[in-house]
Design a protein around this motif. Structure first.
Motif, PDB file in Angstrom:
ATOM      1  N   GLY A  41       0.790  -1.402  -0.043  1.00 57.58           N
ATOM      2  CA  GLY A  41       0.033   0.051  -0.031  1.00 57.58           C
ATOM      3  C   GLY A  41       1.053   1.263   0.101  1.00 57.58           C
ATOM      4  N   SER A  42       1.834   1.412   0.881  1.00 57.00           N
ATOM      5  CA  SER A  42       2.817   2.471   0.743  1.00 57.00           C
ATOM      6  C   SER A  42       3.433   2.438  -0.489  1.00 57.00           C
ATOM      7  CB  SER A  42       3.978   2.073   1.891  1.00 57.00           C
ATOM      8  OG  SER A  42       4.965   3.026   1.660  1.00 57.00           O
ATOM      9  N   ASP A  43       3.846   1.406  -1.326  1.00 57.42           N
ATOM     10  CA  ASP A  43       4.161   1.604  -2.471  1.00 57.42           C
ATOM     11  C   ASP A  43       3.531   2.244  -3.473  1.00 57.42           C
ATOM     12  OD1 ASP A  43       6.524   0.428  -1.524  1.00 57.42           O
ATOM     13  OD2 ASP A  43       6.087  -1.499  -2.322  1.00 57.42           O
ATOM     14  N   CYS A  44       2.033   1.812  -3.267  1.00 55.44           N
ATOM     15  CA  CYS A  44       1.207   2.460  -4.230  1.00 55.44           C
ATOM     16  C   CYS A  44       1.016   3.927  -3.937  1.00 55.44           C
ATOM     17  CB  CYS A  44      -0.228   1.811  -4.163  1.00 55.44           C
ATOM     18  SG  CYS A  44      -0.408   0.150  -4.599  1.00 55.44           S
ATOM     19  N   VAL A  45       0.973   4.409  -2.805  1.00 56.18           N
ATOM     20  CA  VAL A  45       1.246   5.812  -2.395  1.00 56.18           C
ATOM     21  C   VAL A  45       2.263   6.683  -3.010  1.00 56.18           C
ATOM     22  CG1 VAL A  45       1.438   7.351  -0.581  1.00 56.18           C
ATOM     23  CG2 VAL A  45       0.159   5.421  -0.108  1.00 56.18           C
ATOM     24  N   GLY A  46       3.508   6.124  -2.917  1.00 58.65           N
ATOM     25  CA  GLY A  46       4.610   6.771  -3.692  1.00 58.65           C
ATOM     26  C   GLY A  46       4.549   6.816  -5.170  1.00 58.65           C
ATOM     27  N   THR A  47       4.128   5.458  -5.729  1.00 59.01           N
ATOM     28  CA  THR A  47       3.827   5.869  -7.087  1.00 59.01           C
ATOM     29  C   THR A  47       2.632   6.656  -7.450  1.00 59.01           C
ATOM     30  OG1 THR A  47       4.371   3.247  -7.237  1.00 59.01           O
ATOM     31  CG2 THR A  47       3.341   4.384  -9.172  1.00 59.01           C
ATOM     32  N   ALA A  48       1.764   6.645  -6.914  1.00 62.28           N
ATOM     33  CA  ALA A  48       0.596   7.490  -7.348  1.00 62.28           C
ATOM     34  C   ALA A  48       1.089   9.116  -7.123  1.00 62.28           C
ATOM     35  CB  ALA A  48      -0.589   7.309  -6.376  1.00 62.28           C
ATOM     36  N   ASN A  49       1.728   9.426  -6.187  1.00 58.59           N
ATOM     37  CA  ASN A  49       2.251  10.753  -6.024  1.00 58.59           C
ATOM     38  C   ASN A  49       3.424  10.911  -7.130  1.00 58.59           C
ATOM     39  OD1 ASN A  49       1.210  12.027  -3.528  1.00 58.59           O
ATOM     40  ND2 ASN A  49       2.261  10.547  -2.492  1.00 58.59           N
ATOM     41  N   ARG A  50       4.247  10.171  -7.552  1.00 56.12           N
ATOM     42  CA  ARG A  50       5.055  10.212  -8.756  1.00 56.12           C
ATOM     43  C   ARG A  50       4.253  10.459 -10.003  1.00 56.12           C
ATOM     44  NH1 ARG A  50       7.718   8.363  -4.718  1.00 56.12           N
ATOM     45  NH2 ARG A  50       9.810   8.759  -4.453  1.00 56.12           N
ATOM     46  N   GLN A  51       3.085   9.878  -9.957  1.00 55.25           N
ATOM     47  CA  GLN A  51       2.343   9.912 -11.361  1.00 55.25           C
ATOM     48  C   GLN A  51       1.435  11.182 -11.349  1.00 55.25           C
ATOM     49  OE1 GLN A  51       0.002   6.441 -11.450  1.00 55.25           O
ATOM     50  NE2 GLN A  51       1.406   5.268 -12.687  1.00 55.25           N
ATOM     51  N   GLY A  52       1.469  11.999 -10.362  1.00 53.10           N
ATOM     52  CA  GLY A  52       0.783  13.326 -10.057  1.00 53.10           C
ATOM     53  C   GLY A  52      -0.651  13.326  -9.741  1.00 53.10           C
ATOM     54  N   ALA A  53      -1.004  12.282  -8.723  1.00 55.38           N
ATOM     55  CA  ALA A  53      -2.204  12.318  -8.215  1.00 55.38           C
ATOM     56  C   ALA A  53      -2.702  13.533  -7.553  1.00 55.38           C
ATOM     57  CB  ALA A  53      -2.449  11.061  -7.261  1.00 55.38           C
ATOM     58  N   SER A  54      -3.946  14.042  -7.853  1.00 56.24           N
ATOM     59  CA  SER A  54      -4.420  15.084  -6.940  1.00 56.24           C
ATOM     60  C   SER A  54      -4.584  14.944  -5.552  1.00 56.24           C
ATOM     61  CB  SER A  54      -5.994  15.686  -7.693  1.00 56.24           C
ATOM     62  OG  SER A  54      -5.776  15.926  -8.841  1.00 56.24           O
ATOM     63  N   SER A  55      -4.819  13.776  -5.023  1.00 55.65           N
ATOM     64  CA  SER A  55      -4.872  13.489  -3.684  1.00 55.65           C
ATOM     65  C   SER A  55      -4.743  11.996  -3.590  1.00 55.65           C
ATOM     66  CB  SER A  55      -6.146  13.990  -2.940  1.00 55.65           C
ATOM     67  OG  SER A  55      -7.303  13.046  -3.244  1.00 55.65           O
ATOM     68  N   VAL A  56      -3.926  11.580  -2.325  1.00 53.83           N
ATOM     69  CA  VAL A  56      -3.816  10.164  -1.924  1.00 53.83           C
ATOM     70  C   VAL A  56      -4.327   9.772  -0.443  1.00 53.83           C
ATOM     71  CG1 VAL A  56      -2.313   8.282  -1.822  1.00 53.83           C
ATOM     72  CG2 VAL A  56      -1.865   9.978  -3.417  1.00 53.83           C
ATOM     73  N   VAL A  57      -5.338   8.799  -0.384  1.00 55.42           N
ATOM     74  CA  VAL A  57      -5.941   8.501   0.984  1.00 55.42           C
ATOM     75  C   VAL A  57      -5.489   7.033   1.097  1.00 55.42           C
ATOM     76  CG1 VAL A  57      -7.993   8.484   2.181  1.00 55.42           C
ATOM     77  CG2 VAL A  57      -7.450  10.344   0.686  1.00 55.42           C
ATOM     78  N   ASN A  58      -5.339   6.876   2.349  1.00 55.59           N
ATOM     79  CA  ASN A  58      -5.082   5.418   2.590  1.00 55.59           C
ATOM     80  C   ASN A  58      -5.962   4.953   3.750  1.00 55.59           C
ATOM     81  OD1 ASN A  58      -2.014   3.591   4.123  1.00 55.59           O
ATOM     82  ND2 ASN A  58      -3.506   3.026   2.665  1.00 55.59           N
ATOM     83  N   PHE A  59      -6.412   3.927   3.667  1.00 57.86           N
ATOM     84  CA  PHE A  59      -7.366   3.238   4.491  1.00 57.86           C
ATOM     85  C   PHE A  59      -6.690   1.846   4.911  1.00 57.86           C
ATOM     86  CE2 PHE A  59     -11.545   4.609   1.803  1.00 57.86           C
ATOM     87  CZ  PHE A  59     -11.364   5.823   2.596  1.00 57.86           C
ATOM     88  N   GLU A  60      -6.791   1.614   6.351  1.00 60.01           N
ATOM     89  CA  GLU A  60      -6.466   0.646   7.224  1.00 60.01           C
ATOM     90  C   GLU A  60      -7.768   0.002   7.938  1.00 60.01           C
ATOM     91  OE1 GLU A  60      -5.347  -2.502   8.306  1.00 60.01           O
ATOM     92  OE2 GLU A  60      -3.529  -1.600   7.408  1.00 60.01           O
TER      93      GLU A  60
END
Length: 486
Positions: A292-311
């Motif tokens: 999940g953390s890797d997805c967060v880092g990748t989304a930010n590099r792709q230029g996501a408007s916002s990133v939210v993480n659920f646990e």
């Protein structure tokens, strides 16, 4: 051992990192190595413990005080020999391991633990830079042929160990490039792929044969596989866990591994269009683990408007929980570099429904807050909190919920037994068919890279005992290690 009182003289110093604004512009590794003198002082913090618990914390049993002592003395090559005696690929673990050894460090009881992982990483990198790490093909061959299915860390470890024993080893990989999880499951900003290629080149020069785009049981027959004297299955645990809600006809809900793999492949082929792209989207990552953390880092590099993480679990405390005392792996909050790059983290959240427009495109998620209680059998029970429903607007959801086990294709075609968890059953890595062995996540379930390497090394011992009634890879004494060329 080390510098007497060194742990009092030197404080722990971690690697520095490039600023977030700079590192988000590419997919390269972004850590800045410490200089040699600083690393030497970090190794000098090793305490000369009466009983070094770091050994038991490490699945590989790395001889940590030993290589720290040689670094303290400035004898880096001898330190590398010690490290390689238990770890085939410290360049992987030095980057990707969560370092259970550090959590078991005795110094960690009263102070910051020894920076074992960083020392390990620099030590192997210096070894490559200085030309100390060279191919070491066996001096003679046994004539025995071995097939390894899967080229992840378990497959590579068992392949190198068995090749060193003199067997003729062939590794089959169903993907187009070698490395398994290391290649396509780990983003480049955590592990640049030339690091894998560099080690693969050495393994090839040692005599291991690698075959890519070979999916055993699909485009490579089981009959051909069974002609080998021994077979080791290291296919990993690749069946992703799903949410039991309406997702299958929705545009915008994807498995994390599909997302990460596509982005990594696009770095090799710049003309490849990225189908799962977070650019200008509101992204929600469901699952709070490393993937999940890797997805967060990748989304930010792709230029996501916002990133939210659920646990779905409670937020751990920043300090070690009393339920996991030293030297056990602690239950405590883990904040990764990807989280630091921008992420709204939320705990005790359960996803109830995906919302769509009339065309089936994702528009949002409906969630509910939850709490955990213990029933009469002392089992945790999930309780939804009434009136806590919430709608989260989003355009892209990435499911990072772990894996349920290995694929069953090979088990069915080879008539291998599986256990209640769906993993391939084995006693001392040997399945119910004597010539077939299994190691890594396929045998133990989803786990760490350091465990996969350990599994590969241990499986190699069992294969040697089966083929030759003895293990050709005995533990070397320290004198032998220090006198070796590598």
């Amino acid at each position: 051992m080390g510098e007497i009182g060194g742990f009092k003289l030197y404080k722990r110093i971690n690697e520095k990192q490039q600023p977030v604004s700079k590192r988000l512009k590419n997919y390269n590794e972004f850590t800045i190595s410490l200089n040699q003198d600083t690393l030497k002082s970090q190794a000098s913090r090793c305490m000369n413990c009466g009983v070094p618990f770091c050994h038991s914390g490490c699945p590989l049993g790395n001889l940590i005080p030993d290589f720290n002592d040689y670094i303290h003395r400035g004898e880096w090559k001898k330190a590398l020999n010690i490290l390689h005696s238990t770890n085939n690929f410290p360049e992987f673990t030095g980057r990707l391991c969560p370092a259970p050894c550090e959590k078991a460090c005795v110094l960690g009881i009263i102070d910051a633990p020894v920076s074992i992982e960083n020392i390990e990483k620099y030590l192997v990198e210096r070894g490559f830079k200085e030309g100390w790490i060279k191919p070491k093909p066996p001096t003679k061959r046994t004539g025995k042929t071995i097939a390894i299915v899967g080229s992840g860390p378990a497959g590579l470890a068992v392949a190198q160990q068995l090749n060193r024993s003199g067997h003729l080893v062939t590794v089959f990989e169903r993907d187009d490039k070698l490395g398994g999880l290391l290649r396509y499951g780990i983003p480049n900003f955590k592990l640049e792929k030339n690091i894998i290629d560099r080690r693969i080149n050495i393994l090839e020069e040692e005599g291991i044969i690698f075959k890519t785009n070979v999916n055993v049981g699909i485009n490579y027959s089981i009959e051909k596989l069974q002609k080998f004297d021994a077979i080791v299955l290291c296919g990993g645990a690749t069946i992703p866990r799903n949410l039991p809600i309406n997702k299958f006809t929705i545009n915008g809900v994807h498995q994390a591994m599909d997302y990460l793999k596509e982005q990594t492949k696009a770095l090799y082929n710049q003309k490849q269009e990225i189908a799962i792209n977070a650019k200008n989207k509101n992204v929600i990552v469901i699952g709070g683990g490393d993937t999940g953390s890797d997805c967060v880092g990748t989304a930010n590099r792709q230029g996501a408007s916002s990133v939210v993480n659920f646990e779905i679990l409670p937020k751990p405390s920043k300090n070690r929980d009393t339920s996991t005392p030293w030297p056990f792996w602690p239950l405590q909050l883990k904040t990764t570099t990807s989280h630091d790059e921008g992420c709204d983290r939320n705990w005790l959240i359960n996803t109830k429904e995906f919302l769509t427009d009339d065309s089936g495109n994702l528009t949002g998620i409906k969630t509910v807050k939850v709490k955990w209680e213990v029933d009469s059998n002392k089992k945790p029970v999930l309780i939804e909190q009434s009136g806590s429903e919430k709608i989260w607007p989003c355009d892209l959801v990435l499911l990072s919920l772990g894996f349920t086990g290995p694929e069953k294709t090979l088990a069915e075609q080879l008539e291998l037994k599986t256990n209640q968890r769906g993993n391939y059953s084995a006693k001392e890595y040997q399945t119910n068919i004597p010539k077939i062995f299994t190691a890594g996540d396929m045998r133990r379930g989803q786990s760490l890279i350091v465990w996969a390497i350990s599994e590969g090394r241990e499986a190699a011992k069992s294969v040697n005992k089966f083929l030759l009634k003895k293990n050709l890879l005995p533990y070397k004494g320290q004198g032998d290690l220090l006198n070796s060329n590598n």
